[in-house]
Design an enzyme around this catalytic site. Structure first.
Site, PDB file in Angstrom:
ATOM      1  N   LEU A   1     -22.906  -0.840  -0.953  1.00 11.42           N
ATOM      2  CA  LEU A   1     -24.158  -1.142  -0.228  1.00 11.42           C
ATOM      3  C   LEU A   1     -23.986   0.094   1.009  1.00 11.42           C
ATOM      4  O   LEU A   1     -23.799  -0.377   2.217  1.00 11.42           O
ATOM      5  CB  LEU A   1     -23.545  -2.586   0.374  1.00 11.42           C
ATOM      6  CG  LEU A   1     -23.485  -3.625  -0.351  1.00 11.42           C
ATOM      7  CD1 LEU A   1     -22.969  -4.914  -0.015  1.00 11.42           C
ATOM      8  CD2 LEU A   1     -24.863  -3.888  -0.975  1.00 11.42           C
TER       9      LEU A   1
ATOM     10  N   TYR B   1       0.613  -1.284  -0.044  1.00 13.36           N
ATOM     11  CA  TYR B   1       0.118   0.043   0.010  1.00 13.36           C
ATOM     12  C   TYR B   1       0.879   1.214   0.056  1.00 13.36           C
ATOM     13  O   TYR B   1       1.335   1.731   0.986  1.00 13.36           O
ATOM     14  CB  TYR B   1      -0.980   0.071   1.313  1.00 13.36           C
ATOM     15  CG  TYR B   1      -1.999  -1.059   1.166  1.00 13.36           C
ATOM     16  CD1 TYR B   1      -2.093  -1.882   0.171  1.00 13.36           C
ATOM     17  CD2 TYR B   1      -2.504  -1.485   2.740  1.00 13.36           C
ATOM     18  CE1 TYR B   1      -2.866  -3.070   0.169  1.00 13.36           C
ATOM     19  CE2 TYR B   1      -3.389  -2.432   2.631  1.00 13.36           C
ATOM     20  CZ  TYR B   1      -3.637  -3.293   1.456  1.00 13.36           C
ATOM     21  OH  TYR B   1      -4.404  -4.423   1.606  1.00 13.36           O
TER      22      TYR B   1
ATOM     23  N   VAL C   1     -18.666  -3.806   2.394  1.00 14.18           N
ATOM     24  CA  VAL C   1     -19.646  -2.612   1.948  1.00 14.18           C
ATOM     25  C   VAL C   1     -19.484  -2.409   0.312  1.00 14.18           C
ATOM     26  O   VAL C   1     -20.216  -1.498  -0.358  1.00 14.18           O
ATOM     27  CB  VAL C   1     -19.380  -1.242   2.595  1.00 14.18           C
ATOM     28  CG1 VAL C   1     -20.497  -0.012   2.347  1.00 14.18           C
ATOM     29  CG2 VAL C   1     -19.536  -1.256   4.252  1.00 14.18           C
ATOM     30  N   ALA C   2     -18.553  -3.163  -0.252  1.00  9.00           N
ATOM     31  CA  ALA C   2     -18.532  -3.405  -1.732  1.00  9.00           C
ATOM     32  C   ALA C   2     -18.356  -2.228  -2.459  1.00  9.00           C
ATOM     33  O   ALA C   2     -18.922  -1.668  -3.119  1.00  9.00           O
ATOM     34  CB  ALA C   2     -19.919  -3.919  -2.500  1.00  9.00           C
TER      35      ALA C   2
ATOM     36  N   GLY D   1     -14.173  -5.846   2.070  1.00  7.77           N
ATOM     37  CA  GLY D   1     -14.953  -5.301   1.188  1.00  7.77           C
ATOM     38  C   GLY D   1     -16.342  -5.663   1.421  1.00  7.77           C
ATOM     39  O   GLY D   1     -17.263  -5.942   0.718  1.00  7.77           O
TER      40      GLY D   1
END
Length: 305
Positions: free
Chosen positions: A206, A52, A201-202, A199
């Site tokens: 969502l 990252y 909450v995609a 993920g």
């Protein structure tokens, strides 16, 4: 905040953790506040990776959790190799690289040990026994407490589950990505290996923002318009007062294999909304069934066992 045991280890993690990937350079003040507030609200699991921002995120997270380092489970990942004079990165799960990379991560994180060290991917063509040997040696040396794998490939996950001492598998799992339900969740639960659900909450689909997004966008095998219709049905099923993102997080946590869900956040407000799912009731079986009846039963098309 509920704390769950991570696999067969002695590690306990908050049922909602913080995926730190969304904290970026230029947003340090907000990022520091997010990590501090998360800890104050009971979050004990913080996840980063050496990849990252090419090490920056590890440095930032390490510095930010230092005041309460011994009270949290700090997780990072390895396997993606880069050099300063080259764009991008190469996949390298070799023992030599892992045992070198862990020292760099320890330095950036400002810690003497990593609670959970994860392989950041993996293919069936890798020399997985060599990779496993590297993690086992690091554990014996005290540089890591436990290790796991971050992967969505059933064939790779299965090999590590059968041939190593992994305590966790990080995989994408949400109402919109139900592939782990096909077989992996039950398989890992039977093996006493915990799932870290990323993920949930995609990518914001969502959440209340879904209805304002472009209906021509896509997420996996969903068109944006399909997701918006799904969201409307969820509001109709559960009531217009629900916090959709919190319901989505609770869905990712409903299976007993899942020890923690790690939504990302780009603001304190978003963080607190995610953490609010910890005070929401656990979804009942009829509620889970209702959600499943509205969404697709995705399956893995590749990398099958």
């Amino acid at each position: 905040m509920k704390q769950n045991k991570l696999g067969a280890s002695d590690l306990f993690v908050s049922e909602i953790g913080l995926g730190c990937m969304s904290i970026e350079p230029g947003n340090e003040t907000e990022g520091r506040e997010m990590i501090r507030r998360a800890y104050d609200e009971g979050v004990t699991f913080f996840d980063t990776a050496d990849l990252y921002h090419f090490g920056w995120n590890e440095e930032f997270v390490g510095k930010s959790v230092k005041p309460f380092r011994d009270k949290v489970v700090l997780s990072t990942k390895v396997g993606n190799r880069w050099t300063a004079d080259k764009e991008g990165w190469d996949w390298d799960p070799s023992k030599a690289y892992i045992k070198t990379a862990v020292k760099d991560s320890l330095h950036r994180l400002q810690t003497d040990y990593i609670d959970l060290y994860q392989l950041h991917g993996g293919t069936i063509e890798d020399n997985m026994d060599e990779t496993i040997a590297a993690f086992d040696e690091l554990k014996k040396e005290g540089l890591i407490r436990e290790y796991g794998i971050s992967s969505i490939r059933p064939n790779v996950i299965s090999y590590y589950a059968e041939h190593s001492d992994i305590v966790s598998v990080m995989m994408q799992y949400s109402i919109l990505d139900r592939r782990p339900e096909e077989e992996m969740l039950d398989f890992l639960h039977d093996k006493n290996i915990s799932v870290i659900a990323r993920g949930p909450v995609a990518k914001g689909w969502l959440s209340k923002r879904a209805l304002q997004r472009n209906e021509s966008d896509q997420y996996l095998d969903y068109e944006g318009k399909e997701i918006q219709e799904l969201v409307k049905h969820l509001y109709s099923e559960f009531g217009s007062e629900i916090r959709l993102s919190q319901t989505a997080i609770r869905y990712a946590l409903h299976h007993p294999a899942v020890a923690t869900a790690i939504p990302g956040a780009s603001s304190v407000e978003q963080l607190l909304s995610n953490i609010g799912a910890s005070t929401m009731h656990e979804l009942a079986s009829d509620e889970v069934s209702a959600i499943r009846s509205l969404s697709k039963k995705n399956v893995y098309e590749q990398h099958r066992r």
